[in-house]
Design a protein around this motif. Structure first.
Motif, mmCIF file in Angstrom:
data_model
loop_
_atom_site.group_PDB
_atom_site.id
_atom_site.type_symbol
_atom_site.label_atom_id
_atom_site.label_comp_id
_atom_site.label_asym_id
_atom_site.label_seq_id
_atom_site.Cartn_x
_atom_site.Cartn_y
_atom_site.Cartn_z
ATOM 1 N N ASP A 194 0.621 -1.108 -0.429
ATOM 2 C CA ASP A 194 0.353 -0.020 0.216
ATOM 3 C C ASP A 194 0.700 1.713 -0.181
ATOM 4 O O ASP A 194 2.069 1.012 0.738
ATOM 5 C CB ASP A 194 -0.826 -0.171 0.878
ATOM 6 C CG ASP A 194 -2.157 0.869 1.040
ATOM 7 O OD1 ASP A 194 -1.818 2.100 0.531
ATOM 8 O OD2 ASP A 194 -2.870 0.411 2.279
ATOM 9 N N GLN A 217 1.447 2.568 3.420
ATOM 10 C CA GLN A 217 2.736 2.293 4.177
ATOM 11 C C GLN A 217 4.120 2.253 4.179
ATOM 12 O O GLN A 217 4.792 2.751 4.485
ATOM 13 C CB GLN A 217 2.537 0.822 4.214
ATOM 14 C CG GLN A 217 0.637 0.283 4.052
ATOM 15 C CD GLN A 217 0.683 0.421 5.537
ATOM 16 O OE1 GLN A 217 1.185 0.636 6.642
ATOM 17 N NE2 GLN A 217 -0.919 -0.391 5.785
ATOM 18 N N GLN A 234 9.660 -5.142 6.339
ATOM 19 C CA GLN A 234 8.465 -5.157 7.188
ATOM 20 C C GLN A 234 7.453 -4.919 7.289
ATOM 21 O O GLN A 234 6.383 -5.128 7.483
ATOM 22 C CB GLN A 234 8.901 -4.057 8.068
ATOM 23 C CG GLN A 234 9.547 -4.593 9.528
ATOM 24 C CD GLN A 234 9.692 -5.858 10.010
ATOM 25 O OE1 GLN A 234 8.489 -5.287 10.936
ATOM 26 N NE2 GLN A 234 10.855 -6.141 10.334
ATOM 27 N N VAL A 235 7.375 -4.154 5.562
ATOM 28 C CA VAL A 235 6.223 -3.811 5.178
ATOM 29 C C VAL A 235 5.889 -4.017 3.134
ATOM 30 O O VAL A 235 5.205 -5.639 3.495
ATOM 31 C CB VAL A 235 6.287 -2.709 4.333
ATOM 32 C CG1 VAL A 235 4.913 -2.173 3.753
ATOM 33 C CG2 VAL A 235 6.330 -1.569 5.800
ATOM 34 N N PRO A 253 5.822 -9.128 3.417
ATOM 35 C CA PRO A 253 4.812 -9.285 4.048
ATOM 36 C C PRO A 253 3.055 -9.084 2.981
ATOM 37 O O PRO A 253 2.060 -10.290 2.893
ATOM 38 C CB PRO A 253 4.188 -8.225 5.347
ATOM 39 C CG PRO A 253 6.050 -8.393 6.086
ATOM 40 C CD PRO A 253 6.298 -7.706 4.510
ATOM 41 N N TYR A 254 3.254 -7.882 2.386
ATOM 42 C CA TYR A 254 2.343 -7.672 1.672
ATOM 43 C C TYR A 254 2.540 -8.569 0.423
ATOM 44 O O TYR A 254 1.269 -9.170 -0.358
ATOM 45 C CB TYR A 254 2.406 -6.176 0.800
ATOM 46 C CG TYR A 254 1.565 -5.360 1.662
ATOM 47 C CD1 TYR A 254 -0.037 -5.784 1.210
ATOM 48 C CD2 TYR A 254 1.917 -4.610 2.881
ATOM 49 C CE1 TYR A 254 -0.744 -3.883 2.040
ATOM 50 C CE2 TYR A 254 0.784 -3.725 3.388
ATOM 51 C CZ TYR A 254 -0.040 -3.787 2.820
ATOM 52 O OH TYR A 254 -0.692 -2.664 3.147
ATOM 53 N N TRP A 299 -1.815 -13.189 5.727
ATOM 54 C CA TRP A 299 -2.397 -11.454 6.691
ATOM 55 C C TRP A 299 -3.859 -10.801 7.263
ATOM 56 O O TRP A 299 -4.801 -10.784 7.662
ATOM 57 C CB TRP A 299 -1.799 -10.185 6.679
ATOM 58 C CG TRP A 299 -1.126 -9.556 6.102
ATOM 59 C CD1 TRP A 299 -0.529 -10.628 4.312
ATOM 60 C CD2 TRP A 299 -1.673 -8.686 5.162
ATOM 61 N NE1 TRP A 299 -0.401 -9.311 3.352
ATOM 62 C CE2 TRP A 299 -0.787 -9.090 3.583
ATOM 63 C CE3 TRP A 299 -3.322 -7.760 5.104
ATOM 64 C CZ2 TRP A 299 -1.579 -7.815 2.489
ATOM 65 C CZ3 TRP A 299 -3.468 -7.307 4.036
ATOM 66 C CH2 TRP A 299 -2.598 -7.023 2.711
ATOM 67 N N ARG A 300 -4.770 -10.653 5.439
ATOM 68 C CA ARG A 300 -5.583 -10.230 5.168
ATOM 69 C C ARG A 300 -6.674 -11.799 5.901
ATOM 70 O O ARG A 300 -8.063 -10.403 6.330
ATOM 71 C CB ARG A 300 -5.619 -10.531 3.682
ATOM 72 C CG ARG A 300 -5.063 -9.732 2.786
ATOM 73 C CD ARG A 300 -5.316 -9.835 1.448
ATOM 74 N NE ARG A 300 -5.004 -11.715 1.284
ATOM 75 C CZ ARG A 300 -4.280 -11.419 0.046
ATOM 76 N NH1 ARG A 300 -4.937 -10.601 -1.672
ATOM 77 N NH2 ARG A 300 -4.237 -13.113 -0.647
ATOM 78 N N ASN A 339 -6.163 -13.113 8.657
ATOM 79 C CA ASN A 339 -6.055 -12.984 10.162
ATOM 80 C C ASN A 339 -6.972 -12.304 11.515
ATOM 81 O O ASN A 339 -7.878 -12.918 11.786
ATOM 82 C CB ASN A 339 -4.242 -12.381 10.673
ATOM 83 C CG ASN A 339 -3.535 -13.050 10.432
ATOM 84 O OD1 ASN A 339 -3.580 -14.422 10.313
ATOM 85 N ND2 ASN A 339 -2.440 -12.791 10.511
ATOM 86 N N GLY A 340 -7.002 -11.174 10.963
ATOM 87 C CA GLY A 340 -8.347 -10.323 11.379
ATOM 88 C C GLY A 340 -9.579 -10.983 11.791
ATOM 89 O O GLY A 340 -9.922 -10.471 13.351
ATOM 90 N N ARG A 370 -9.754 -13.747 14.097
ATOM 91 C CA ARG A 370 -9.241 -14.145 15.746
ATOM 92 C C ARG A 370 -10.923 -12.782 16.286
ATOM 93 O O ARG A 370 -11.233 -12.606 17.210
ATOM 94 C CB ARG A 370 -9.039 -12.614 16.197
ATOM 95 C CG ARG A 370 -7.103 -14.325 15.865
ATOM 96 C CD ARG A 370 -6.080 -13.422 16.587
ATOM 97 N NE ARG A 370 -5.190 -14.312 15.314
ATOM 98 C CZ ARG A 370 -4.258 -14.781 15.950
ATOM 99 N NH1 ARG A 370 -4.678 -15.052 17.068
ATOM 100 N NH2 ARG A 370 -3.410 -15.877 15.314
ATOM 101 N N GLY A 371 -11.601 -12.405 15.454
ATOM 102 C CA GLY A 371 -12.708 -11.693 15.835
ATOM 103 C C GLY A 371 -14.255 -12.816 15.988
ATOM 104 O O GLY A 371 -14.403 -12.026 17.389
#
Lengths: 273, 250
Positions: free
Chosen positions: A165, A168, A185-186, A189-190, A265-266, A268-269, A272-273
């Motif tokens: 992005d 970022q 770090q960016v 992972p993307y 990672w898309r 992950n949220g 866990r939600g």
């Protein structure tokens, strides 16, 4: 009345039913393709009228797998070795080139045409040349696996690295981050979901290409077993190896797919939600 | 870190014959809040990005304290808040704030304390997808401020929020700035928001970008929400609106 039936179920019961239903669904998902393949297999035998060495009975194929397990296993290991080393080379080359192209854009113009050309040369011609150069060696076979597999990794990694992005990247610039910090770090992972997606192609493809190379030039591996069996009219053995190779490719594909889900990672949220 | 003054001297940006930003001169005091208002494509973001050293000016220079914009960025004196949050999608809120501190090599604030002050208690371990738009923008601001920069550069930070949330977060942010004074450059389309938050407004004409007037809001910050009903607020907002509407029509 439907409403009366639906309302008073206790939560415990609902959970129990839910679990049983999940197990049933899971079993059905495994059994359905096996049963449908078996059914098609038997139908082909009955209606085609082909001899048993062309289309053997499924139970005969399983029997061969069991009886000749030591022999097949030995060659399976040889194939796995070629596929694994070739797969590693493919990733090293694919990811390495993508990072190089990203870091020094002019190298892309220099090397990408060569990569595309290599990608489009018929593998049979490449195998022949490699056979002439290195003979029946692990080098010639792993090279062909690497050549067949590096391109999807390269293209997907490049696309992934570019999907970072812009906000970022601005954030990293404003913090005066180093190239390595921004990359590790960016951008990486993307790119990760794309890199893993490429493994679904390269991972299972490595087995298939390794077998093809062995079939043409080798005296070891599952490809060799198929070749040898063909020459002796042992269709049952060819099917046994094909079954094994298919199962292997499928397992690798499924593993990579599962791993991709864990690393993405898309997702992950939400999980866990 | 102390807020730093900004000096914008004859800064412009053009692409060939087209002006993205006509020459601007502006002296901003340390701790001052400057809003850049104007229609889309008027050069507000261009000016902000030049101050941030994310874009080169075609002429002129920016000084932040004693430093050039590039030196200020290299010394990590700048914080950037964009409209779309720059929070890393795979990081928990608290880790994202720490990430800024790690990259900047400077721990400005205790991340946990800051997130709690920002009204995010109980949400520190959540990932971006699990946060509402308002919460996510607070995490974004916390991360942008985590290394305690001298200057905050904000590009329509509240534009994605609805009107109520926007006012609420604006009031909260005004209060936060009173605790941790920063020099702020704040790009917005929203006239009321600009008048509510800023010490001065730079009003831009439509493209080609030119500053048509610098409007002062002579009321000390932080401002009470009731300021919206104050005749001075109404007069200033009306004046800015007139400026923009008339110039657009012309």
């Amino acid at each position: 009345m439907p409403a009366d039936v639906a309302m008073p179920t206790s939560p415990v019961r609902a959970d129990g039913n839910g679990r049983a239903r999940r197990i049933l669904a899971w079993a059905a998902r495994i059994a359905t393709p096996i049963l449908s393949v078996m059914a098609l297999w038997y139908l082909a035998i009955w209606f085609s009228g082909l001899p048993a060495f062309v289309i053997p009975l499924p139970e005969r194929v399983l029997e061969v797998l069991w009886v000749e397990r030591a022999f097949i296993f030995e060659h399976l290991l040889a194939t796995l070795q070629v596929a694994a080393i070739g797969f590693l080379w493919a990733n090293l080359a694919g990811i390495g080139l993508a990072v190089l192209f990203d870091l020094l854009p002019f190298t892309r113009h220099m090397l990408m045409p060569a990569a595309i050309t290599l990608r489009n040369v018929p593998y049979i011609a490449l195998i022949s040349v490699l056979m002439l150069a290195f003979g029946d060696s692990i080098l010639s076979k792993t090279t062909i696996v690497a050549l067949a597999g590096f391109f999807p990794v390269l293209v997907n990694t490049l696309a992934g690295l570019r999907s970072a992005d812009e906000v970022q990247l601005d954030r990293m610039r404003i913090l005066n981050a180093s190239w390595w910090q921004t990359f590790s770090q960016v951008r990486l992972p993307y790119a990760l979901p794309s890199i893993v997606a490429a493994q679904e192609i390269t991972g299972s493809g490595s087995i298939i290409v390794a077998i093809a190379a062995e079939w043409m030039i080798s005296s070891t591996g599952l490809g060799y077993v198929i070749n040898h069996a063909m020459q002796n009219y042992r269709g049952d053995k060819v099917y046994a190896v094909a079954l094994l190779a298919t199962a292997l490719s499928f397992l690798i594909y499924s593993f990579v797919h599962w791993l991709g889900g864990r690393l993405d990672w898309r997702a992950n949220g939400e999980r866990r939600g | 870190m102390m807020a730093a003054p900004i000096s914008v001297r004859n800064v412009s940006r053009r692409f060939g014959e087209t002006w993205a930003l006509r020459p601007v001169d502006l002296e901003i005091a340390a701790g001052e809040f400057i809003a850049l208002v104007g229609p889309s494509g008027c050069g507000k973001t261009t000016l902000l990005r030049i101050v941030a050293d994310l874009q080169e000016p075609s002429s002129g220079e920016v000084r932040i304290g004693e430093l050039s914009a590039a030196e200020a960025r290299r010394q990590r004196l700048l914080g950037l808040v964009s409209q779309r949050p720059a929070v890393l999608p795979w990081k928990r809120a608290i880790d994202d704030v720490r990430f800024t501190q790690k990259i900047a090599g400077r721990v400005g604030f205790d991340p946990l304390k800051v997130l709690r002050e920002f009204g995010l208690e109980g949400h520190e371990s959540k990932r971006p997808r699990q946060l509402s738009g308002g919460m996510l923008q607070r995490v974004n601001i916390a991360s942008a401020m985590a290394h305690d920069p001298a200057v905050l550069l904000m590009d329509e930070p509240f534009a994605a929020l609805d009107e109520m949330k926007r006012e609420e977060i604006g009031e909260w942010f005004d209060h936060e700035l009173s605790l941790r004074p920063k020099t702020v450059l704040f790009v917005t389309h929203h006239i009321d928001e600009a008048v509510m938050l800023a010490d001065r407004l730079l009003v831009f004409s439509p493209a080609p970008g030119r500053v048509i007037e610098v409007v002062s809001v002579p009321v000390p910050r932080p401002r009470d929400p009731s300021f919206r009903q104050d005749p001075r607020f109404v007069a200033i907002a009306g004046h800015v609106r007139d400026l923009l509407m008339h110039r657009v029509a012309a």
